[in-house]
Design a protein around this motif. Structure first.
Motif: not given
Length: 654
Positions: A552, A641-642, A644
């Protein structure tokens, strides 16, 4: 005061970067407080049979939890410091000293730690109820867990995070001191040089992985493992570690080179995401290797303890086949016990009485048993007819057919065995006169469960039992050592701990009287295996977040460095939709391979090594699929999540 003002303005002005760091710290506080609160939760402690062992186990695990949290937050802080290199360069240019910058970072860290402690403890208090309920559910208890904020847990969390704040400040200070002013202004401008992948090393990675999988798939009794065990372990380790590293550093690069030479390379957005990956894949090789290997270790750990938990609960029924069993008492005591049972909430389903003969072994007990230290000194003899009747009543397919002096050994703690002519299978016992039996088999079966009142430790003492032919039993049946045993099956046996304690108190008035109850054994096995599963799952979640954060934060750093490249793409007409597709494909290539390799490693090791003895366990497949699906979902959330956040960073106007 000016320094405090500057620190507070930094937090507000760069809230996006600070928010990532703050979330990492909040997660750390939540995990630490949730785990600590269970140690001091009065509702949880009141429900346990072994409160002291529970606390000791959780305290030991909490130390491991804190070490994981340190790793997780320090890695986040490294990302945080790298993102601020240019900012620190400006401060140095304006005349601030390294010491003043370090003090400013300390103040910022203190502010963020204070915020994270308040939010984390409040959130952790809510999650502690859920965690306590989950733990009680795993232990098969129906206790109600209330919302609690134990002062001991709050104090421990605050102290630990004060220590962590100090460690972070020291790390930040040395990070500032190690970097030169020129480097600060050129932060993020150094791109990795594109180096061609070696086809030979790429093929070697597949060879090493194949060799490791081949050795894992060989049975432990095969000639490879029997004659070359140490060499096989070394080769397997080199194959897994070296093969995985070369896979990411060479094979992935080679694969991308093949794609770049394809006819359709310039079509669509393939050229955009592959070219970016070719520059970064070698730099990510060590991180991706670590993630694959640790993912395999996490899956193996959780898989092992989950199967152990299910097997232990299932094994309780087999180890304690009688809900209540005790040596027969006089009529008055027997009536008192039966009254207790009938007046309880556990009606009797069946009640059987069996007869056995207690004898002294003349032959060394190690001839018949592997773990004789966990068995009673004397041996109980039962006839085959009584044994077959009880087996039929239970619905088990374990009937025996014996002749003459043949005997079968019953043991739940030893390996089943067929005695052969090569074994020393003659066993002599003394009951008045000596009698010699010919042992033909050792069965993994319990006629009577372990005694819960004949040992001063938490380890139940098992009865040493032989099943002999009716003919042999008849010759010694008139012995003075004949003993009777009462066997009860009752409803809701696992919840009968209170009833068991009352009956045991009555039976134990006579010294050395056998007593066994399913509820006692079930409680201890359920608590120990549930605590192990809960702790392992907790540690696994932390480890997954720590490993996921490696990818991440690495990708977010690359996103910051690539802002100019994406700005150029935007100017030449590449749409936002197309850029999102490029980012998704690029990050998929980073997230998916380590996940797949980690799952492959774990499945091979578990399938051919760890689960060999429980392969017939009916829940094995469903448990493993559940673990793999949960693991996949967690990493999928990291991936989404990464992507976005990656898009938001590269889409910022500079």
């Amino acid at each position: 005061m000016k320094l405090l003002d500057l620190s507070w303005r930094n937090v507000r002005r760069n809230f996006r970067i600070y928010s990532i760091y703050l979330i990492s710290m909040i997660i750390g506080v939540v995990i630490q407080f949730t785990f600590s609160s269970l140690i001091f939760n009065e509702d949880v402690l009141a429900a346990l049979e072994n409160e002291e062992n529970f606390q000791v186990g959780l305290i030991a695990a909490s130390i491991v939890v804190f070490l994981f949290i340190i790793f997780f937050i320090l890695y986040a802080n490294t990302f945080f410091m790298n993102q601020r290199k240019k900012e620190f360069g400006m401060y140095l240019l304006y005349g601030m000293s390294e010491r003043q910058i370090a003090l400013m970072v300390f103040v910022e860290t203190f502010i963020l730690s204070s915020i994270s402690l308040v939010i984390g403890i409040l959130t952790g208090g809510l999650l502690s109820k859920f965690s306590g309920m989950l733990l009680m559910n795993l232990m098969q208890y129906d206790e109600v867990i209330s919302f609690t904020f134990p002062l001991e847990a709050i104090g421990a969390t605050i102290v630990l995070f004060i220590i962590l704040t100090g460690i972070i400040s020291i790390q930040s200070y040395f990070s500032v001191r190690r970097i030169q002013l020129v480097e600060l202004f050129h932060s993020g401008t150094n791109l990795e040089k594109l180096q061609p992948a070696s086809k030979l090393l790429a093929l070697l990675s597949i060879l090493l992985l194949g060799m490791a999988f081949f050795l894992i798939s060989r049975d432990g009794t095969s000639i490879v493992w029997e004659d070359y065990r140490l060499a096989s372990i070394i080769v397997m380790a080199i194959g897994l570690v070296g093969g995985t590293y070369l896979f990411f550093r060479q094979f992935s690069g080679w694969l991308l080179e093949i794609v770049s030479r394809g006819r359709k390379y310039n079509e669509g957005n393939r050229v955009l995401w592959t070219s970016s990956l070719r520059f970064s894949i070698r730099g990510n090789a060590l991180n991706l290797t670590s993630i694959s290997l640790f993912s395999a270790a996490i899956i193996i750990l959780v898989g092992f303890v989950a199967i152990n938990y299910a097997v232990q609960l299932d094994g309780s029924t087999k180890n304690f086949p009688n809900d209540i069993a005790f040596e027969s008492q006089d009529e008055h005591i027997q009536h008192q016990i039966e009254t207790l049972i009938h007046e309880s909430n556990h009606p009797v389903i069946t009640h059987e009485t069996i007869e056995g003969i207690l004898v002294n072994p003349v032959t060394n007990r190690d001839v018949a048993f592997e773990q004789s230290d966990y068995l009673t000194e004397d041996i109980l003899l039962f006839s085959e007819t009584q044994f077959n009747d009880i087996v039929a009543l239970r619905g088990d397919d374990q009937e025996v057919n014996l002749h003459g002096q043949e005997a079968i050994v019953l043991s739940k703690i030893d390996t089943p065995k067929q005695f052969t002519q090569d074994d020393q299978s003659e066993f002599t016992v003394k009951v008045g006169d000596e009698s010699t039996f010919h042992l033909i088999e050792r069965k993994d079966y319990a006629l009577l469960g372990p005694a819960s009142n004949l040992s001063n430790t938490n380890v139940f003492l098992h009865l040493a039992i032989f099943i002999i032919s009716d003919e042999a039993y008849a010759t010694i049946q008139n012995s003075q050592n004949t003993q009777m045993y009462e066997l009860y099956q009752i409803e809701n046996a696992k919840d009968a701990s209170a009833l068991s304690a009352q009956i045991q108190a009555i039976v134990s008035q006579s010294p050395d009287i056998y007593y066994s109850a399913f509820a006692d054994g079930y409680a201890i096995q359920a608590e120990s295996s549930a605590l192990l599963l809960f702790t392992a799952a907790f540690l696994a979640v932390i480890a997954v977040f720590a490993l996921g954060s490696i990818i991440y934060f690495k990708q977010l750093r690359e996103a910051t460095d690539e802002q100019k490249q994406y700005a150029i793409l935007r100017k030449i007409g590449v749409s936002n939709t197309e850029m999102k597709k490029v980012i998704r494909k690029k990050l998929l290539f980073v997230f998916l391979p380590p996940l797949i390799l980690g799952m492959l490693h774990s499945l091979f090791i578990m399938n051919y090594s760890i689960f060999e003895e429980v392969r017939d366990f009916p829940q094995l497949t469903s448990i493993m699929w559940a673990i793999l699906i949960i693991y996949f979902v967690i990493y999928f959330l990291f991936y989404v999540s990464s992507t976005n956040l990656y898009y938001k960073i590269v889409n910022q106007q500079k």
